[in-house]
Design an enzyme around this catalytic site. Structure first.
Site, PDB file in Angstrom:
ATOM      1  N   CYS A  10      -3.493  -1.439 -10.228  1.00  0.00           N
ATOM      2  CA  CYS A  10      -2.840  -1.517  -8.923  1.00  0.00           C
ATOM      3  C   CYS A  10      -3.537  -2.606  -8.126  1.00  0.00           C
ATOM      4  O   CYS A  10      -4.337  -3.358  -8.669  1.00  0.00           O
ATOM      5  CB  CYS A  10      -2.856  -0.169  -8.217  1.00  0.00           C
ATOM      6  SG  CYS A  10      -4.477   0.393  -7.715  1.00  0.00           S
ATOM      7  N   SER A  11      -3.258  -2.666  -6.865  1.00  0.00           N
ATOM      8  CA  SER A  11      -3.831  -3.733  -6.041  1.00  0.00           C
ATOM      9  C   SER A  11      -5.351  -3.685  -6.008  1.00  0.00           C
ATOM     10  O   SER A  11      -6.017  -4.660  -6.316  1.00  0.00           O
ATOM     11  CB  SER A  11      -3.288  -3.656  -4.612  1.00  0.00           C
ATOM     12  OG  SER A  11      -1.898  -3.808  -4.624  1.00  0.00           O
TER      13      SER A  11
END
Length: 111
Positions: A10-11
């Site tokens: 994810c980020s």
């Protein structure tokens, strides 16, 4: 050593950590021995190079990076095969349905 290794990206690696816990619980419930971990998308290449990854799942918020990841996983798996890659279903991700996301990973790994 774990039977299979599943990497979530994810980020920042934070939002998927809860999902990882739920996936690990689902794997335990079915008696599967998986190493499941989350990392920021920026660290993915390092993990792919240094570990035997059996499956890569992207959080919906980084689905725009799928093309980049396709290049990273190409030929990076066992015996020079591509590592299976998919974007996690947005509803399963949002509802933190570890069992559903684990099933998605298993389906990917089993072809």
């Amino acid at each position: 050593m774990a039977e299979k290794t599943i990497m979530l990206n994810c980020s920042a690696g934070m939002s998927t950590s809860l999902l990882v816990s739920k996936m690990q619980k689902a794997a335990e419930d079915e008696g599967a021995d998986y190493k499941i971990f989350a990392c920021p998308a920026a660290d993915a290449s390092q993990h792919i190079e240094q570990e035997e990854i059996d499956c890569v799942l992207l959080g919906p918020q980084v689905s725009y990076m799928k093309g980049d990841f396709e290049n990273k996983v190409k030929g990076a798996g066992k015996d020079g095969k591509d590592i299976p890659l998919a974007v996690i279903n947005m509803q399963d991700y949002g509802m933190m349905k570890g069992d559903k996301v684990l099933k998605q990973a298993e389906d990917l790994m089993n072809g």
